[in-house]
Design an enzyme around this catalytic site. Structure first.
Site, mmCIF file in Angstrom:
data_model
loop_
_atom_site.group_PDB
_atom_site.id
_atom_site.type_symbol
_atom_site.label_atom_id
_atom_site.label_comp_id
_atom_site.label_asym_id
_atom_site.label_seq_id
_atom_site.Cartn_x
_atom_site.Cartn_y
_atom_site.Cartn_z
ATOM 1 N N CYS A 167 21.362 -54.858 -2.328
ATOM 2 C CA CYS A 167 20.922 -54.889 -3.726
ATOM 3 C C CYS A 167 20.056 -56.104 -4.037
ATOM 4 O O CYS A 167 19.408 -56.158 -5.072
ATOM 5 C CB CYS A 167 22.133 -54.869 -4.656
ATOM 6 N N HIS A 169 20.889 -58.406 -11.364
ATOM 7 C CA HIS A 169 21.110 -57.096 -10.738
ATOM 8 C C HIS A 169 22.115 -56.326 -11.592
ATOM 9 O O HIS A 169 23.150 -56.869 -11.992
ATOM 10 C CB HIS A 169 21.633 -57.296 -9.314
ATOM 11 N N ASN A 219 24.171 -48.571 -11.155
ATOM 12 C CA ASN A 219 23.692 -49.522 -10.156
ATOM 13 C C ASN A 219 22.687 -48.818 -9.238
ATOM 14 O O ASN A 219 23.067 -47.943 -8.460
ATOM 15 C CB ASN A 219 24.900 -50.039 -9.364
HETATM 16 O O1 UT7 Z 1 25.489 -53.774 -6.067
HETATM 17 C C1 UT7 Z 1 26.490 -54.625 -5.567
HETATM 18 C C2 UT7 Z 1 27.653 -53.893 -5.207
HETATM 19 N N1 UT7 Z 1 28.727 -53.574 -6.039
HETATM 20 C C3 UT7 Z 1 29.299 -54.236 -7.048
HETATM 21 O O2 UT7 Z 1 28.802 -55.133 -7.637
HETATM 22 C C4 UT7 Z 1 30.654 -53.781 -7.430
HETATM 23 C C5 UT7 Z 1 31.577 -54.939 -7.769
HETATM 24 N N2 UT7 Z 1 32.897 -54.479 -8.126
HETATM 25 C C6 UT7 Z 1 33.132 -53.819 -9.287
HETATM 26 O O3 UT7 Z 1 32.241 -53.587 -10.062
HETATM 27 C C7 UT7 Z 1 34.566 -53.454 -9.584
HETATM 28 O O4 UT7 Z 1 35.413 -54.019 -8.632
HETATM 29 C C8 UT7 Z 1 34.805 -51.907 -9.641
HETATM 30 C C9 UT7 Z 1 34.107 -51.327 -10.860
HETATM 31 C C10 UT7 Z 1 34.265 -51.248 -8.372
HETATM 32 C C11 UT7 Z 1 36.273 -51.618 -9.754
HETATM 33 O O5 UT7 Z 1 36.807 -52.238 -10.918
HETATM 34 P P1 UT7 Z 1 38.139 -53.098 -10.833
HETATM 35 O O6 UT7 Z 1 38.452 -53.554 -12.193
HETATM 36 O O7 UT7 Z 1 37.936 -54.142 -9.762
HETATM 37 O O8 UT7 Z 1 39.182 -52.008 -10.403
HETATM 38 P P2 UT7 Z 1 40.101 -51.990 -9.112
HETATM 39 O O9 UT7 Z 1 39.332 -51.686 -7.889
HETATM 40 O O10 UT7 Z 1 40.943 -53.230 -9.119
HETATM 41 O O11 UT7 Z 1 41.053 -50.762 -9.436
HETATM 42 C C12 UT7 Z 1 41.948 -50.774 -10.552
HETATM 43 C C13 UT7 Z 1 42.587 -49.411 -10.638
HETATM 44 C C14 UT7 Z 1 43.119 -48.890 -9.312
HETATM 45 O O12 UT7 Z 1 44.320 -48.195 -9.567
HETATM 46 P P3 UT7 Z 1 45.726 -48.886 -9.248
HETATM 47 O O13 UT7 Z 1 45.708 -49.192 -7.789
HETATM 48 O O14 UT7 Z 1 45.789 -50.104 -10.107
HETATM 49 O O15 UT7 Z 1 46.706 -47.824 -9.642
HETATM 50 C C15 UT7 Z 1 42.079 -47.915 -8.872
HETATM 51 O O16 UT7 Z 1 42.580 -46.899 -8.037
HETATM 52 O O17 UT7 Z 1 41.631 -48.451 -11.078
HETATM 53 C C16 UT7 Z 1 41.625 -47.330 -10.186
HETATM 54 N N3 UT7 Z 1 40.274 -46.787 -10.146
HETATM 55 C C17 UT7 Z 1 39.858 -45.849 -11.013
HETATM 56 N N4 UT7 Z 1 40.473 -45.209 -12.023
HETATM 57 C C18 UT7 Z 1 39.757 -44.315 -12.715
HETATM 58 C C19 UT7 Z 1 39.265 -47.112 -9.314
HETATM 59 N N5 UT7 Z 1 38.185 -46.389 -9.615
HETATM 60 C C20 UT7 Z 1 38.512 -45.602 -10.661
HETATM 61 C C21 UT7 Z 1 37.823 -44.640 -11.413
HETATM 62 N N6 UT7 Z 1 38.466 -44.025 -12.424
HETATM 63 N N7 UT7 Z 1 36.536 -44.322 -11.159
#
Ligand code: UT7
Length: 363
Positions: A112, A252, A282
């Site tokens: 990215c 970004h 993104n």
């Molecule tokens: O371009 C550069 C690359 N990427 C990035 O910049 C991404 C950087 N990371 C992020 O933006 C965030 O980490 C995410 C948006 C990907 C995830 O958000 P988060 O607040 O870090 O969530 P998490 O991964 O800690 O997950 C929290 C919960 C989990 O459930 P449990 O284990 O707490 O029960 C996930 O399974 O949210 C769940 N979850 C979802 N729930 C509903 C993960 N994705 C989803 C979803 N819908 N799409």
């Protein structure tokens, strides 16, 4: 010799995929996606649209705006993580489609951060006198490497392309400084595991879904929050500027919470930070040039303004460029309402002038 941005263009596919559409495909909701990422919809390439075809559309717009013909371009750099082929480069396909027969062409892979890297490389080429006109493109068809069964990643990404034309000139301003960084120890945090020489395509790689993006979201999040302010401060320091001098920060577009955190750290008000995440998601290397293009179209950059483009992504890589904007604000085309109002004024003025003329003839 300074490198100036003299043209900009963007292309996003027509097809819109909303959060509600995604909620019908995986276990997610509009509410979760909006609160955790800030994304409401993203654009998805139609069949037949590729990284190269979108890059060409954005490039044509940028060249037209700059008044530069394809034959004047000396080098084309396409930043992408989703090239049409492993080889030949997407840049060569773009070169052929544009008819930029004099141009050297190559792809640049920095995830990215690709557009920031490509811009910095093009600036160095211009400043060294190696080229006069460079076409720098960020283009991605992430929908083709997104696992549409993985809710952790499929809600994040979209397709699109953005381009700028850089030209060398003696005037002050233009790109003032650049900073590029990498930490390969984080390579496995964000990757496309298969399809390269380490893990060529096989029944196993397909059945294990290894041709799709794999990401450790939380780790990438923590990394992004740390490097955006660091890179921004460093690029400003190299340009002899401070965060107070920023007119517009273009980060970004990955996650609204990452952007908010950078805003707080750098003590920037929301009007100084560009955010179009909710419309496109993104788009990796395309996100910054698309945002830059929209910021200019919206009249948010004028002569003398300082714009900072800052990116982070797979590699891990991160970097920033500082630009003193040297182009005039675009003159917005009138809306229908403005056009009708102008027509009425014109008619009223003409009527009054004709009345006076009639009065003058009679007396
Ligand atoms: O371009 C550069 C690359 N990427 C990035 O910049 C991404 C950087 N990371 C992020 O933006 C965030 O980490 C995410 C948006 C990907 C995830 O958000 P988060 O607040 O870090 O969530 P998490 O991964 O800690 O997950 C929290 C919960 C989990 O459930 P449990 O284990 O707490 O029960 C996930 O399974 O949210 C769940 N979850 C979802 N729930 C509903 C993960 N994705 C989803 C979803 N819908 N799409």
């Amino acid at each position: 010799m300074r490198a100036h941005v003299v043209g900009w263009g963007k292309y996003v596919p027509d097809r819109v995929l909303t959060n509600d559409d995604l909620a019908r495909m995986v276990d997610t909701s509009d509410e979760w996606i909006v609160t955790r990422t800030g994304i409401r919809q993203r654009r998805i390439a139609e069949e037949g649209e590729t990284t190269a075809t979108m890059a060409v559309q954005a490039a044509r717009q940028a060249l037209e705006g700059a008044g530069v013909s394809p034959g004047q371009v000396d080098v084309i750099i396409v930043a992408t993580a989703t090239p049409d082929y492993l080889f030949p480069s997407t840049a060569c396909l773009v070169q052929d489609a544009l008819g930029a027969t004099r141009a050297a062409a190559f792809d640049l892979a920095a995830g990215c951060t690709g557009f920031v890297y490509a811009l910095a490389v093009a600036v160095a080429m211009v400043e060294a006198g190696a080229v006069r006109t460079a076409l720098v493109i960020g283009s991605e068809t992430l929908s083709r490497i997104t696992d549409w069964t993985d809710r952790n990643t499929c809600v994040l990404f979209g397709d699109g392309a953005g381009a700028v034309v850089l030209q060398g000139g003696p005037d002050d301003g233009g790109v003032l400084s650049a900073v590029l960084s990498a930490d390969g120890s984080g390579a496995d945090l964000l990757m496309l595991p298969a399809g390269g020489s380490r893990l060529p395509a096989s029944h196993h790689t397909v059945s294990e879904r290894l041709h799709f993006i794999k990401m450790q979201g939380r780790d990438v999040f923590r990394f992004a929050v740390r490097v955006i302010p660091t890179a921004t401060r460093e690029v400003l320091r190299r340009a002899g500027l401070s965060p107070d001098d920023i007119t517009l920060l273009i980060p970004h577009q990955a996650n609204g919470r990452i952007i908010e955190s950078a805003m707080k750290d750098l003590k920037l008000p929301p009007e100084k930070v560009y955010n179009n995440l909710e419309r496109y998601g993104n788009t990796s290397a395309a996100s910054i040039p698309v945002a830059l293009c929209e910021a200019v179209e919206e009249g948010r950059l004028g002569p003398g303004d300082i714009v900072i483009c800052v990116g982070f992504g797979a590699g891990l890589t991160w970097g920033a460029v500082a630009i003193r904007w040297t182009r005039p604000r675009p003159v917005a085309a009138p809306t229908w309402r403005q056009f009708l109002r102008r027509l009425i004024y014109l008619w009223a003025a003409l009527r009054s002038w004709l009345r006076r003329l009639w009065w003058w003839i009679r007396t």
